[in-house]
Enzyme design. Sequence first.
Site, PDB file in Angstrom:
ATOM      1  N   SER A   1       0.845  -1.202   0.000  1.00 35.20           N
ATOM      2  CA  SER A   1       0.000   0.000   0.000  1.00 35.20           C
ATOM      3  C   SER A   1       0.875   1.245   0.000  1.00 35.20           C
ATOM      4  O   SER A   1       1.993   1.226   0.549  1.00 35.20           O
ATOM      5  CB  SER A   1      -0.868   0.012   1.259  1.00 35.20           C
ATOM      6  OG  SER A   1      -1.481   1.268   1.424  1.00 35.20           O
TER       7      SER A   1
ATOM      8  N   TYR B   1      -2.087  -1.281  10.202  1.00 34.29           N
ATOM      9  CA  TYR B   1      -2.134  -1.522   8.747  1.00 34.29           C
ATOM     10  C   TYR B   1      -0.830  -1.056   8.098  1.00 34.29           C
ATOM     11  O   TYR B   1      -0.195  -1.809   7.353  1.00 34.29           O
ATOM     12  CB  TYR B   1      -3.328  -0.783   8.153  1.00 34.29           C
ATOM     13  CG  TYR B   1      -3.486  -1.001   6.660  1.00 34.29           C
ATOM     14  CD1 TYR B   1      -3.988  -2.200   6.168  1.00 34.29           C
ATOM     15  CD2 TYR B   1      -3.133  -0.006   5.753  1.00 34.29           C
ATOM     16  CE1 TYR B   1      -4.133  -2.402   4.803  1.00 34.29           C
ATOM     17  CE2 TYR B   1      -3.272  -0.205   4.388  1.00 34.29           C
ATOM     18  CZ  TYR B   1      -3.783  -1.400   3.922  1.00 34.29           C
ATOM     19  OH  TYR B   1      -3.925  -1.611   2.568  1.00 34.29           O
TER      20      TYR B   1
ATOM     21  N   ALA C   1       2.063  -0.501   9.439  1.00 36.37           N
ATOM     22  CA  ALA C   1       3.207  -1.305   9.893  1.00 36.37           C
ATOM     23  C   ALA C   1       3.229  -2.649   9.161  1.00 36.37           C
ATOM     24  O   ALA C   1       4.281  -3.131   8.737  1.00 36.37           O
ATOM     25  CB  ALA C   1       3.127  -1.514  11.402  1.00 36.37           C
ATOM     26  N   SER C   2       2.050  -3.249   8.995  1.00 36.72           N
ATOM     27  CA  SER C   2       2.009  -4.557   8.328  1.00 36.72           C
ATOM     28  C   SER C   2       2.453  -4.440   6.877  1.00 36.72           C
ATOM     29  O   SER C   2       3.167  -5.284   6.350  1.00 36.72           O
ATOM     30  CB  SER C   2       0.604  -5.164   8.402  1.00 36.72           C
ATOM     31  OG  SER C   2      -0.306  -4.496   7.528  1.00 36.72           O
ATOM     32  N   LYS C   3       2.040  -3.355   6.213  1.00 39.29           N
ATOM     33  CA  LYS C   3       2.385  -3.196   4.798  1.00 39.29           C
ATOM     34  C   LYS C   3       3.857  -2.788   4.630  1.00 39.29           C
ATOM     35  O   LYS C   3       4.503  -3.184   3.663  1.00 39.29           O
ATOM     36  CB  LYS C   3       1.454  -2.177   4.133  1.00 39.29           C
ATOM     37  CG  LYS C   3      -0.008  -2.656   4.053  1.00 39.29           C
ATOM     38  CD  LYS C   3      -0.137  -3.921   3.219  1.00 39.29           C
ATOM     39  CE  LYS C   3      -1.575  -4.293   2.929  1.00 39.29           C
ATOM     40  NZ  LYS C   3      -1.713  -5.493   2.095  1.00 39.29           N
TER      41      LYS C   3
HETATM   42  P1  NAP Z   1     -11.222  -6.452  -0.320  1.00 43.56           P
HETATM   43  O1  NAP Z   1     -12.155  -6.348  -1.454  1.00 43.56           O
HETATM   44  O2  NAP Z   1     -11.733  -6.438   1.060  1.00 43.56           O
HETATM   45  O3  NAP Z   1     -10.327  -7.750  -0.560  1.00 43.56           O
HETATM   46  C1  NAP Z   1      -9.574  -8.356   0.435  1.00 43.56           C
HETATM   47  C2  NAP Z   1      -9.604  -9.825   0.183  1.00 43.56           C
HETATM   48  O4  NAP Z   1      -8.750 -10.488   1.128  1.00 43.56           O
HETATM   49  C3  NAP Z   1     -11.001 -10.398   0.358  1.00 43.56           C
HETATM   50  O5  NAP Z   1     -11.316 -11.173  -0.763  1.00 43.56           O
HETATM   51  C4  NAP Z   1     -10.876 -11.238   1.616  1.00 43.56           C
HETATM   52  O6  NAP Z   1     -11.689 -12.401   1.596  1.00 43.56           O
HETATM   53  C5  NAP Z   1      -9.426 -11.638   1.617  1.00 43.56           C
HETATM   54  N1  NAP Z   1      -8.995 -11.963   2.948  1.00 43.56           N
HETATM   55  C6  NAP Z   1      -9.002 -11.173   4.047  1.00 43.56           C
HETATM   56  N2  NAP Z   1      -8.567 -11.862   5.103  1.00 43.56           N
HETATM   57  C7  NAP Z   1      -8.291 -13.106   4.675  1.00 43.56           C
HETATM   58  C8  NAP Z   1      -7.824 -14.278   5.293  1.00 43.56           C
HETATM   59  N3  NAP Z   1      -7.567 -14.344   6.621  1.00 43.56           N
HETATM   60  N4  NAP Z   1      -7.655 -15.392   4.549  1.00 43.56           N
HETATM   61  C9  NAP Z   1      -7.942 -15.370   3.231  1.00 43.56           C
HETATM   62  N5  NAP Z   1      -8.387 -14.299   2.586  1.00 43.56           N
HETATM   63  C10 NAP Z   1      -8.569 -13.180   3.302  1.00 43.56           C
HETATM   64  O7  NAP Z   1     -10.151  -5.265  -0.376  1.00 43.56           O
HETATM   65  P2  NAP Z   1      -9.128  -4.790  -1.509  1.00 43.56           P
HETATM   66  O8  NAP Z   1      -9.139  -3.345  -1.439  1.00 43.56           O
HETATM   67  O9  NAP Z   1      -9.365  -5.487  -2.780  1.00 43.56           O
HETATM   68  O10 NAP Z   1      -7.747  -5.275  -0.866  1.00 43.56           O
HETATM   69  C11 NAP Z   1      -6.857  -6.166  -1.526  1.00 43.56           C
HETATM   70  C12 NAP Z   1      -5.449  -5.852  -1.082  1.00 43.56           C
HETATM   71  O11 NAP Z   1      -5.091  -4.551  -1.544  1.00 43.56           O
HETATM   72  C13 NAP Z   1      -5.272  -5.838   0.432  1.00 43.56           C
HETATM   73  O12 NAP Z   1      -4.037  -6.442   0.756  1.00 43.56           O
HETATM   74  C14 NAP Z   1      -5.257  -4.350   0.756  1.00 43.56           C
HETATM   75  O13 NAP Z   1      -4.549  -4.068   1.922  1.00 43.56           O
HETATM   76  C15 NAP Z   1      -4.558  -3.816  -0.475  1.00 43.56           C
HETATM   77  N6  NAP Z   1      -4.791  -2.385  -0.717  1.00 43.56           N
HETATM   78  C16 NAP Z   1      -6.033  -1.895  -0.919  1.00 43.56           C
HETATM   79  C17 NAP Z   1      -6.206  -0.538  -1.167  1.00 43.56           C
HETATM   80  C18 NAP Z   1      -7.550   0.060  -1.411  1.00 43.56           C
HETATM   81  O14 NAP Z   1      -7.669   1.297  -1.370  1.00 43.56           O
HETATM   82  N7  NAP Z   1      -8.580  -0.733  -1.697  1.00 43.56           N
HETATM   83  C19 NAP Z   1      -5.098   0.300  -1.169  1.00 43.56           C
HETATM   84  C20 NAP Z   1      -3.838  -0.221  -0.958  1.00 43.56           C
HETATM   85  C21 NAP Z   1      -3.689  -1.572  -0.741  1.00 43.56           C
HETATM   86  P3  NAP Z   1     -13.111 -12.388   2.352  1.00 43.56           P
HETATM   87  O15 NAP Z   1     -13.842 -11.203   1.784  1.00 43.56           O
HETATM   88  O16 NAP Z   1     -13.701 -13.689   2.008  1.00 43.56           O
HETATM   89  O17 NAP Z   1     -12.799 -12.196   3.804  1.00 43.56           O
END
Ligand code: NAP
Length: 254
Positions: A141, A154, A156-158
């Site tokens: 991120s 968050y 810190a993890s990233k």
């Molecule tokens: P999202 O739609 O909530 O997708 C996250 C996915 O991770 C979901 O499909 C979820 O599955 C899965 N997940 C969560 N915990 C899990 C676990 N313990 N085991 C297996 N699967 C798990 O959000 P997103 O925005 O697409 O995020 C995807 C990645 O992009 C994340 O790493 C996030 O930190 C990163 N990111 C997002 C943004 C943003 O603005 N959207 C910005 C920077 C980085 P379930 O729904 O079934 O729980």
Amino acid sequence: MSGRFEGKIALITGAGSGIGRGIAMRLASEGARMILVGRTAAKLAETAELMGGIVDCEAADLSSAEANRNVAGQMADRYGHLDILVNCAGIYAAGPSDQIEPTDIEAVLSVNLVGLVDLTRRLVPLLRLGRPSGVVINVSSTLALTPVAGALSYSASKAAVSAVTETLAAEWGPQIRVNTVCPGFVDTPIHRQRGGTPTEVAKFLDQMASRHPMRRIGQPEDVAAAVAYLASDEACWVTGATLVVDGGLRVALR
Ligand code: NAP
């Protein structure tokens, strides 16, 4: 679209929604054979349906070592090797740092850091058989690079994901390339957790758009295009890199 990934096997975590779904659809559209991994089977099935249905899905909670062992075992039994691993599963948490409990931090790290490392290391023997190299792409991120108030665990993890990427790139070359993408604010379900009326949500999204020099928030396809590049042989000399895909958010936050 050309078939840059014809004959390749790709596993995407977090493929049931948002960015992971976008990445899965992009790699599949270029010919990859996909394995979709995520917590909720029904969401993976939705993604599979959008992709035409001929896709393997593994419901697994990646914070569980046993689940990761099962996923890696299934991959070894069914495919015997893996070309592309995209670690996209992740959770977000926000709140004032003086009220954070150790268990809150652990919950975020268990998925965003520990689960990511555990699954990846279990898949290494299969990734070493990828040609010309196995590829790992970790979704981090902009907040790893430019932390803001209120998202301590968050960010810190990233930030740790970036360190992991560079460590693994140094250890695993030349058999495996390891890179990071850092998305900015992308329109996905992760932001719906904050609640609010539809008007409040729309106002918040408008505010976020205005903070990006490109004056819009991202879409999963924006990130998927960058991941497709890093996964492709065009990036065959790229490892240990961080590709920021954030509409300029990082430079605006500095
Ligand atoms: P999202 O739609 O909530 O997708 C996250 C996915 O991770 C979901 O499909 C979820 O599955 C899965 N997940 C969560 N915990 C899990 C676990 N313990 N085991 C297996 N699967 C798990 O959000 P997103 O925005 O697409 O995020 C995807 C990645 O992009 C994340 O790493 C996030 O930190 C990163 N990111 C997002 C943004 C943003 O603005 N959207 C910005 C920077 C980085 P379930 O729904 O079934 O729980």
